[in-house]
Design an enzyme around this catalytic site. Structure first.
Site, PDB file in Angstrom:
ATOM      1  N   SER A 159      28.236  55.419 -61.586  1.00 63.76           N
ATOM      2  CA  SER A 159      28.670  56.545 -60.759  1.00 63.76           C
ATOM      3  C   SER A 159      28.890  56.120 -59.306  1.00 63.76           C
ATOM      4  O   SER A 159      28.597  56.871 -58.368  1.00 63.76           O
ATOM      5  CB  SER A 159      27.646  57.682 -60.822  1.00 63.76           C
ATOM      6  OG  SER A 159      28.228  58.909 -60.434  1.00 63.76           O
ATOM      7  N   LYS A 182      33.991  62.786 -61.173  1.00 60.91           N
ATOM      8  CA  LYS A 182      34.566  61.465 -61.465  1.00 60.91           C
ATOM      9  C   LYS A 182      35.252  61.411 -62.824  1.00 60.91           C
ATOM     10  O   LYS A 182      36.035  60.488 -63.082  1.00 60.91           O
ATOM     11  CB  LYS A 182      33.482  60.386 -61.364  1.00 60.91           C
ATOM     12  CG  LYS A 182      32.925  60.193 -59.952  1.00 60.91           C
ATOM     13  CD  LYS A 182      31.906  59.053 -59.916  1.00 60.91           C
ATOM     14  CE  LYS A 182      31.393  58.798 -58.500  1.00 60.91           C
ATOM     15  NZ  LYS A 182      30.362  59.766 -58.088  1.00 60.91           N
ATOM     16  N   SER A 223      28.852  64.394 -59.419  1.00 55.15           N
ATOM     17  CA  SER A 223      29.631  63.253 -59.910  1.00 55.15           C
ATOM     18  C   SER A 223      30.352  63.512 -61.234  1.00 55.15           C
ATOM     19  O   SER A 223      31.094  62.639 -61.704  1.00 55.15           O
ATOM     20  CB  SER A 223      28.733  62.015 -60.046  1.00 55.15           C
ATOM     21  OG  SER A 223      28.467  61.469 -58.783  1.00 55.15           O
TER      22      SER A 223
END
Length: 462
Positions: free
Chosen positions: A157, A100, A97
């Site tokens: 997230s 992101k 993640s």
């Protein structure tokens, strides 16, 4: 005999020059047109090139970095880009993640450019609604603001919120991925490739929305640090989102989203997290998949110095944070940022540069920006050297504005026992404007130059 002949020839040559000079002078005075036949002698003899000097900074020697149980790590100081610690920093690895961060950057850019508003409504489509992993359970047709989804992405997230934002920007997630990869290239991220906006493995994406490739998302630790550095530079309000400890996405939700970043300084008062809370830490992004292990891009500021750390491949959630603390402690305990040159500094040996066709023959110059380097605390006799590159006089033609660029100066800082130095280049600019000189001024300047050379030649005969 040969010497006498040479002397006679030289005298005859000088007589010819004198006659020519009188004729030229008469022609110049008779002419009604402006004449500029020579440059100022200062300009003629000042060539573009380099100048080197050095200055001392009080400082200290090398220190041993900590041992780390990770696949990759890096520590940088973002204002200079200096790498303070690295461990396998350029291997492309699954970032989970931490991907992101690029989605966050692009969405923030869209808002900054006026293409999106934080209050704009986003409608959830199939791809987002079918996302798995960390999520806020969006359903097709749900509507939420850009800001609400952004917080869910940055704090919790949330994969579904991330996909919804990607589709809002580019229409489809895969079109958004093209923008992600283009942006990575522009940032100089050389070991990064994205296949989605979330960092999920390809097999974990909704089947109908999987890209037609067998590649996976990868990013090196160095690239993650570069990305975080760009977020800090271009969107300094990132802390408005990354420091949110918990967030209730819907009024009807039984529990709020809790920030996966246990190291937030504010967590010092939270029982479960206070042993991980790190002074000055205000971002940036965690990540975890079975392939990536536990990853974390962290950033903290102390005593005016900000550092960015990246750890990849930790074997547990707590471990990624304890390793991050070791990396950041190494930086804050052993280094500091020092300004070695203030903005608008006069450079010794390059106080002025020549100008062509101006009311003045030269103009004073200074550095445009400050120059800072990361200096080991207590280092002994580090030196800063500089090299100037001045624009050729023929290209510096009046009129010139105040603040006009006339060259560059490159500073290099190297500590004792270090092979590589830190390098910073800044512009040299004018401190005053230079007006264009009139033809009459140019005429007499040219005449003075001509006779200066002539009389110098005669003087050399005797």
């Amino acid at each position: 005999m040969k010497a006498n002949n040479q002397k006679q020839k030289s005298k005859r040559s000088m007589i010819k020059k004198s006659v020519t000079a009188v004729m030229v002078l008469n022609m110049m005075y008779m002419s009604a047109l402006p004449v500029v036949s020579h440059l100022d002698p200062t300009v003629a003899t000042f060539a573009a090139g380099t100048t080197t000097a050095s200055m001392n900074i009080v400082g200290t020697g090398s220190v041993n970095p900590p041992s780390l149980a990770l696949r990759s790590a890096i520590l940088i100081e973002p204002s200079t880009g200096q790498v303070l610690l690295s461990m396998n920093p350029d291997e492309p690895l699954p970032p989970a993640s931490m991907t992101k961060m690029m989605t966050e950057y692009i969405v923030a850019e869209q808002v900054k450019q006026g293409k999106l508003k934080w209050t704009d409504k986003v409608t959830v489509n199939d791809n987002a609604a079918q996302s798995v992993g960390s999520r806020i359970f969006l359903a097709k047709g749900d509507q939420h603001t850009v800001e609400e989804l952004y917080i869910a992405m940055a704090v919790g997230s949330a994969n579904d919120a991330t996909v919804a934002l990607a589709e809002r920007v580019s229409g489809t997630e895969q079109d958004f991925v093209k923008l992600m990869n283009e942006t990575a290239q522009k940032m100089g991220m050389k070991n990064t490739y994205f296949i989605n906006a979330t960092g999920l493995d390809r097999k974990d994406m909704p089947e109908a929305f999987q890209p037609n490739t067998d590649r996976e998302t990868v990013m090196s630790a160095r690239d993650a640090a570069i990305l975080a550095s760009n977020i800090i530079k271009d969107h300094p309000d990132y802390k408005r989102f990354t420091t949110i400890q918990s967030y209730k996405f819907r009024p009807t939700d039984k529990a709020p989203i809790v920030n996966y970043n246990w190291m937030l300084e504010a967590n010092k008062n939270i029982t479960n997290f206070k042993k991980f809370a790190y002074p000055g830490l205000d971002g940036m992004k965690t990540g975890h998949t079975s392939n990536a292990g536990n990853c974390f891009t962290g950033t903290a500021e102390r005593n005016g110095m900000r550092l960015i750390s990246v750890v990849m491949g930790a074997d547990s959630e707590p471990h990624r944070f304890t390793e991050t603390a070791k990396v950041l402690n190494y930086g804050f305990d052993n280094f500091e940022v020092k300004q070695v040159v203030a903005p608008k500094t006069v450079v010794k040996g390059v106080e002025n540069v020549p100008v062509t066709k101006g009311t003045e023959t030269e103009v004073p110059v200074v550095t445009k920006d400050a120059v800072s380097f990361v200096v080991p605390k207590g280092a002994s006799n580090p030196k800063v050297t500089f090299t100037t590159n001045i624009t050729p006089a023929s290209s510096l033609v009046a009129p010139l504005k105040q603040g006009a660029k006339v060259g560059t100066i490159t500073y290099t800082y190297k500590t004792d026992g270090s092979d590589k130095g830190q390098v910073k280049t800044v512009d040299l600019i004018t401190t005053t404007p230079v007006e264009e000189g009139g033809w009459f001024r140019m005429l007499f300047r040219a005449i003075g130059h001509f006779f200066g050379e002539l009389f110098q030649g005669i003087k050399n005969l005797f």
